[in-house]
Design a protein around this motif. Sequence first.
Motif, short mmCIF file in Angstrom:
data_model
loop_
_atom_site.label_atom_id
_atom_site.label_comp_id
_atom_site.label_asym_id
_atom_site.label_seq_id
_atom_site.Cartn_x
_atom_site.Cartn_y
_atom_site.Cartn_z
N ASP A 16 -7.76 -2.58 3.01
CA ASP A 16 -8.06 -2.49 4.44
C ASP A 16 -7.36 -3.61 5.18
O ASP A 16 -7.30 -4.75 4.72
CB ASP A 16 -9.56 -2.59 4.69
CG ASP A 16 -10.31 -1.33 4.29
OD1 ASP A 16 -9.70 -0.23 4.36
OD2 ASP A 16 -11.48 -1.42 3.91
N SER A 17 -6.83 -3.24 6.34
CA SER A 17 -6.15 -4.20 7.20
C SER A 17 -6.09 -3.62 8.60
O SER A 17 -6.07 -2.39 8.77
CB SER A 17 -4.73 -4.47 6.69
OG SER A 17 -4.03 -5.29 7.60
N LEU A 18 -6.09 -4.49 9.60
CA LEU A 18 -5.89 -4.01 10.96
C LEU A 18 -4.46 -3.51 11.16
O LEU A 18 -4.20 -2.71 12.06
CB LEU A 18 -6.21 -5.12 11.96
CG LEU A 18 -7.68 -5.52 12.02
CD1 LEU A 18 -7.87 -6.70 12.97
CD2 LEU A 18 -8.55 -4.37 12.42
N ASP A 19 -3.54 -3.96 10.33
CA ASP A 19 -2.17 -3.48 10.36
C ASP A 19 -2.15 -2.13 9.65
O ASP A 19 -2.41 -2.05 8.45
CB ASP A 19 -1.26 -4.48 9.64
CG ASP A 19 0.20 -4.07 9.64
OD1 ASP A 19 0.51 -2.87 9.84
OD2 ASP A 19 1.05 -4.96 9.42
N PRO A 20 -1.85 -1.04 10.37
CA PRO A 20 -1.89 0.30 9.76
C PRO A 20 -0.98 0.47 8.55
O PRO A 20 -1.26 1.28 7.68
CB PRO A 20 -1.44 1.23 10.89
CG PRO A 20 -1.48 0.44 12.13
CD PRO A 20 -1.46 -1.01 11.76
N SER A 21 0.08 -0.33 8.45
CA SER A 21 0.95 -0.19 7.29
C SER A 21 0.30 -0.73 6.02
O SER A 21 0.81 -0.51 4.91
CB SER A 21 2.30 -0.87 7.54
OG SER A 21 2.14 -2.23 7.79
N PHE A 22 -0.83 -1.44 6.16
CA PHE A 22 -1.56 -1.95 5.01
C PHE A 22 -2.94 -1.31 4.86
O PHE A 22 -3.82 -1.85 4.21
CB PHE A 22 -1.67 -3.47 5.07
CG PHE A 22 -0.37 -4.15 4.83
CD1 PHE A 22 0.08 -4.39 3.55
CD2 PHE A 22 0.43 -4.51 5.89
CE1 PHE A 22 1.30 -4.99 3.33
CE2 PHE A 22 1.65 -5.12 5.69
CZ PHE A 22 2.09 -5.35 4.40
N TYR A 23 -3.11 -0.15 5.47
CA TYR A 23 -4.33 0.65 5.28
C TYR A 23 -4.00 1.61 4.14
O TYR A 23 -3.41 2.66 4.34
CB TYR A 23 -4.66 1.38 6.59
CG TYR A 23 -5.97 2.13 6.59
CD1 TYR A 23 -7.17 1.47 6.42
CD2 TYR A 23 -6.00 3.51 6.78
CE1 TYR A 23 -8.37 2.15 6.44
CE2 TYR A 23 -7.20 4.20 6.79
CZ TYR A 23 -8.38 3.53 6.61
OH TYR A 23 -9.55 4.21 6.62
N LEU A 24 -4.33 1.19 2.90
CA LEU A 24 -3.78 1.81 1.70
C LEU A 24 -4.84 2.33 0.74
O LEU A 24 -5.98 1.88 0.74
CB LEU A 24 -2.93 0.79 0.93
CG LEU A 24 -1.88 0.00 1.69
CD1 LEU A 24 -1.26 -1.05 0.79
CD2 LEU A 24 -0.83 0.93 2.26
N ALA A 25 -4.38 3.23 -0.12
CA ALA A 25 -5.13 3.67 -1.29
C ALA A 25 -4.14 3.65 -2.45
O ALA A 25 -3.04 4.19 -2.34
CB ALA A 25 -5.69 5.07 -1.08
N ILE A 26 -4.53 3.02 -3.55
CA ILE A 26 -3.63 2.85 -4.68
C ILE A 26 -4.28 3.38 -5.96
O ILE A 26 -5.39 2.98 -6.30
CB ILE A 26 -3.23 1.37 -4.87
CG1 ILE A 26 -2.58 0.83 -3.59
CG2 ILE A 26 -2.30 1.21 -6.08
CD1 ILE A 26 -2.34 -0.67 -3.60
N GLU A 27 -3.58 4.26 -6.64
CA GLU A 27 -3.98 4.72 -7.96
C GLU A 27 -3.17 3.92 -8.98
O GLU A 27 -1.95 3.77 -8.83
CB GLU A 27 -3.72 6.21 -8.12
CG GLU A 27 -4.06 6.76 -9.48
CD GLU A 27 -5.52 6.65 -9.87
OE1 GLU A 27 -5.82 6.70 -11.07
OE2 GLU A 27 -6.39 6.52 -8.97
N CYS A 28 -3.84 3.41 -10.00
CA CYS A 28 -3.18 2.59 -11.01
C CYS A 28 -3.14 3.30 -12.36
O CYS A 28 -4.14 3.91 -12.77
CB CYS A 28 -3.92 1.27 -11.19
SG CYS A 28 -3.96 0.24 -9.72
N LYS A 29 -2.02 3.18 -13.02
CA LYS A 29 -1.85 3.71 -14.37
C LYS A 29 -1.14 2.67 -15.20
O LYS A 29 -0.16 2.06 -14.76
CB LYS A 29 -1.03 5.01 -14.37
CG LYS A 29 -1.63 6.15 -13.58
CD LYS A 29 -2.88 6.68 -14.22
CE LYS A 29 -3.47 7.83 -13.41
NZ LYS A 29 -4.76 8.25 -13.90
#
Length: 152
Positions: free
Chosen positions: A41-54
């Motif tokens: 989460d971030s106020l900067d939309p480019s860092f509003y992320l979801a990450i799947e890890c493998k």
Amino acid sequence: EFERAMVICINRYFTEHRMKGFACRLKQAHFNTQYVDIIVDSLDPSFYLAIECKSVKGKRLFFTSNFHKDKDNVHQIDNISGFLKYTGRRGFLAVEFRGGQKNEAYLMPWEMVLAFFGSQASIPIDEFRKCIPLERTSYGYHLDTLSLPPSD
């Protein structure tokens, strides 16, 4: 433990760049659906992320053996894609390749994952090498940017 290393890496990125943002690992619960491993989460939309890890052994990530299907036979890629669309987050697949001379890790934008999913049975390590590298340091993985490197 790759998920934990990724959370530390992203939170270190925010600290190093003096940005407001926070990454957290979602704990897997037996009766709850977990769409992705890490939420950012971030106020900067480019860092509003979801990450799947493998974390995989070898030089390829396979869509059959490295991902799962849910009780309704829906592939994990489709579930994650729905989650990204519903929440408006940018998606990434973080993959750690183990078993070579040294571990390598990369972030691949979700759009690229979908392109491979629609046309291939797997993604070779060379395709990940064209994406965002995660440098292995003495204190863990290090992220320089969330932008793809320029193509040759």
